[in-house]
Design an enzyme around this catalytic site. Structure first.
Site, PDB file in Angstrom:
ATOM      1  N   GLY A 126      33.879  27.697  51.043  1.00  0.00           N
ATOM      2  CA  GLY A 126      32.631  27.206  50.472  1.00  0.00           C
ATOM      3  C   GLY A 126      32.716  25.709  50.324  1.00  0.00           C
ATOM      4  O   GLY A 126      33.799  25.135  50.350  1.00  0.00           O
ATOM      5  N   SER A 164      32.496  21.946  48.681  1.00  0.00           N
ATOM      6  CA  SER A 164      32.981  21.304  47.464  1.00  0.00           C
ATOM      7  C   SER A 164      32.018  21.569  46.305  1.00  0.00           C
ATOM      8  O   SER A 164      30.807  21.567  46.502  1.00  0.00           O
ATOM      9  CB  SER A 164      33.089  19.799  47.737  1.00  0.00           C
ATOM     10  OG  SER A 164      33.416  19.104  46.584  1.00  0.00           O
ATOM     11  N   SER A 165      32.566  21.826  45.124  1.00  0.00           N
ATOM     12  CA  SER A 165      31.771  22.094  43.913  1.00  0.00           C
ATOM     13  C   SER A 165      30.987  23.397  43.984  1.00  0.00           C
ATOM     14  O   SER A 165      30.059  23.592  43.207  1.00  0.00           O
ATOM     15  CB  SER A 165      30.810  20.948  43.583  1.00  0.00           C
ATOM     16  OG  SER A 165      31.532  19.820  43.161  1.00  0.00           O
ATOM     17  N   LYS A 199      34.763  27.536  44.029  1.00  0.00           N
ATOM     18  CA  LYS A 199      35.861  28.338  44.589  1.00  0.00           C
ATOM     19  C   LYS A 199      37.091  28.370  43.674  1.00  0.00           C
ATOM     20  O   LYS A 199      37.674  29.423  43.465  1.00  0.00           O
ATOM     21  CB  LYS A 199      36.301  27.778  45.947  1.00  0.00           C
ATOM     22  CG  LYS A 199      35.283  27.884  47.046  1.00  0.00           C
ATOM     23  CD  LYS A 199      35.834  27.380  48.359  1.00  0.00           C
ATOM     24  CE  LYS A 199      36.444  25.998  48.252  1.00  0.00           C
ATOM     25  NZ  LYS A 199      35.474  24.936  47.886  1.00  0.00           N
ATOM     26  N   ASP A 225      43.282  21.475  49.027  1.00  0.00           N
ATOM     27  CA  ASP A 225      43.661  20.522  47.981  1.00  0.00           C
ATOM     28  C   ASP A 225      45.178  20.409  47.848  1.00  0.00           C
ATOM     29  O   ASP A 225      45.704  19.334  47.576  1.00  0.00           O
ATOM     30  CB  ASP A 225      43.079  20.938  46.625  1.00  0.00           C
ATOM     31  CG  ASP A 225      41.584  20.680  46.555  1.00  0.00           C
ATOM     32  OD1 ASP A 225      41.052  20.003  47.456  1.00  0.00           O
ATOM     33  OD2 ASP A 225      40.950  21.159  45.603  1.00  0.00           O
TER      34      ASP A 225
END
Lengths: 176, 176, 176, 176
Positions: free
Chosen positions: D9, D11-12, D15, D36
């Site tokens: 998905g 960013s933000s 997830k 990340d």
């Protein structure tokens, strides 16, 4: 060509600083992975005795069987990443001394590894632990004797009187 | 009785480590506040040129008028906290040298302050900056000459060859 | 002109997100301070029972007399910062309900304050606590009844079904 | 038996929150790895255009060839970790849509994978980006169309009106 650099030293011996300096000093990009990466990846619940990894109030680190099993898989993953072409620097605390090295050695197999011991005087490591502001202190002391016991290195550095960047510069020529 | 300890030194000179060691070494609880606390409290948008504080790619720190105004209020707040009975240790970078000290001196007024200069050799500070893994480097270098210019201290420590905990132990007897 | 915005709500009710959205939505720069700022400023040793602030395994927060004293001084500092011209948004957990508000009200005195209550359904807050990955859970639940008890607000928002940015947009018109 | 859960998905989209809730809800320990983790492992210098990964001021993420090569090795590492017995949950942003999935699919080979799409309304994701206080905003928007394009899922969740914990509870029964 060196494919993996493994740094082993007790908590607060300055490994992470050396790793970041190595990343800056070495011409190729070396992703850095270590036991901290794995601990951070774990469910919060794994940080409880009998299952995962426990940071006792006196700084001792107790590792349960479930953590040990996942760690073994993690080591295989790091080895596979190096086999797939990434040069990886590993930041480790060999709580089991020579046994820990043996586990890594077996997984890394034919890969060309540079084994680096990171030493630090006990009182200095304990002081740096305080300087980092960790709530749990004593970790550096409790790991003192264990981590280098029976471990074979290509190279050792000592952060007691040497800066991280100078340790990195001492290691770099051994990376080929 | 010392009511405020102000540590001044450039970025990566080791102030934060000394502060945490002071907190561990001193018998009373000393909350630690500093320019980092203020920067963190700021809106994300303030970290843009002409308004707030900007960390330029070469490590220079540029402070705009809006940030300067909020900083003045912040200093008044720290002073009031000390007047209300908390003993506070302040971790600062006097980008304006003597002028910065004068601003603090005026706000702290009658409070009993211990001024501590934190020195560090330039090459060593630059190396520690790399070891911290900050993306922006050069901050230590760009602040080298500015921060101690014309500043008067009760005591100076030098982290080039001295551990944070030993600097804290050197400072502690001056706190009364 | 509103000089201070105080948001009160239990842990994991979404106050921090609203604060950051307020900072983005309001035209002036509003530094954000809160109990987390103070806890972070404390010596590591203060996070131990009988002295400072303790986060019990069940999520209860126990505050000792030394912490209480420093907190009182901290509140005076925040008030002084606002009197010196900074507009400050405060992110608080009124563990003592109306008593906590009274402490703030007394310190803030003549300052123009906007009091905002941040509500959140208990099960939702508990779920968000899990989503944040904190090791200690139960904090949201243990603070449920306490924090709003007897507290008077200018405005209340509820994050159960409303996004932080929309809560901030609902609060913004009350800031003048 | 499901060996890998891949969440994709923008960013933000929420997830990470779902991942932590999955770790709490699922009976086995599932270490969580993701893009990340890799970005954090990279040298600071890799976060510069033409080489690594760049977070542009408008939120666009630009990935250079060196990063792409290391990412390929990383994916092999995650697959090997799962083959060695760890059940792994992967938190990804398929910047290349179907192509990204294909890269993962190839590396994961015979492993049993649960593919989960994490949707989120664009305006809501943009608001959550502000609530997180990131300096760079616009990432959520810039990734909107790309990440799900041509990607096949076993299951999709939408965080627009559903809490992370409830998304995790919806996913859990599909893990066997």
């Amino acid at each position: 060509m060196t494919q993996v650099i493994v740094l082993n030293g007790r908590s607060s011996s300055g490994k992470s600083g050396i790793v970041r300096c190595l990343q800056a000093v070495l011409p190729d990009p070396w992703p850095a992975l270590g036991v901290d990466t794995l601990v951070q990846a774990m469910p919060a619940s794994m940080r409880a005795l009998d299952a995962g990894i426990e940071f006792a109030p006196d700084g001792a680190v107790i590792v349960g069987p479930e953590f040990r099993a996942l760690e073994a898989a993690w080591i295989e993953g790091v080895a596979a990443m190096a086999r797939a072409g990434a040069r990886v620097v590993v930041d480790e605390v060999f709580l089991g001394g020579a046994d820990s090295q043996q586990r890594w050695r077996k997984a890394l197999g034919e890969l060309r590894v540079l084994w680096v011991g990171v030493r630090c005087d006990g009182a200095v490591a304990a002081g740096r632990e305080v300087a980092r502001g960790d709530r749990v202190t004593g970790m550096a002391a409790s790991q003192a004797d264990l981590v280098h016991q029976g471990v074979a290195y290509d190279l050792e550095v000592d952060t007691t009187h040497t800066e991280s960047i100078d340790c990195a510069r001492a290691i770099a020529p051994h990376v080929n």
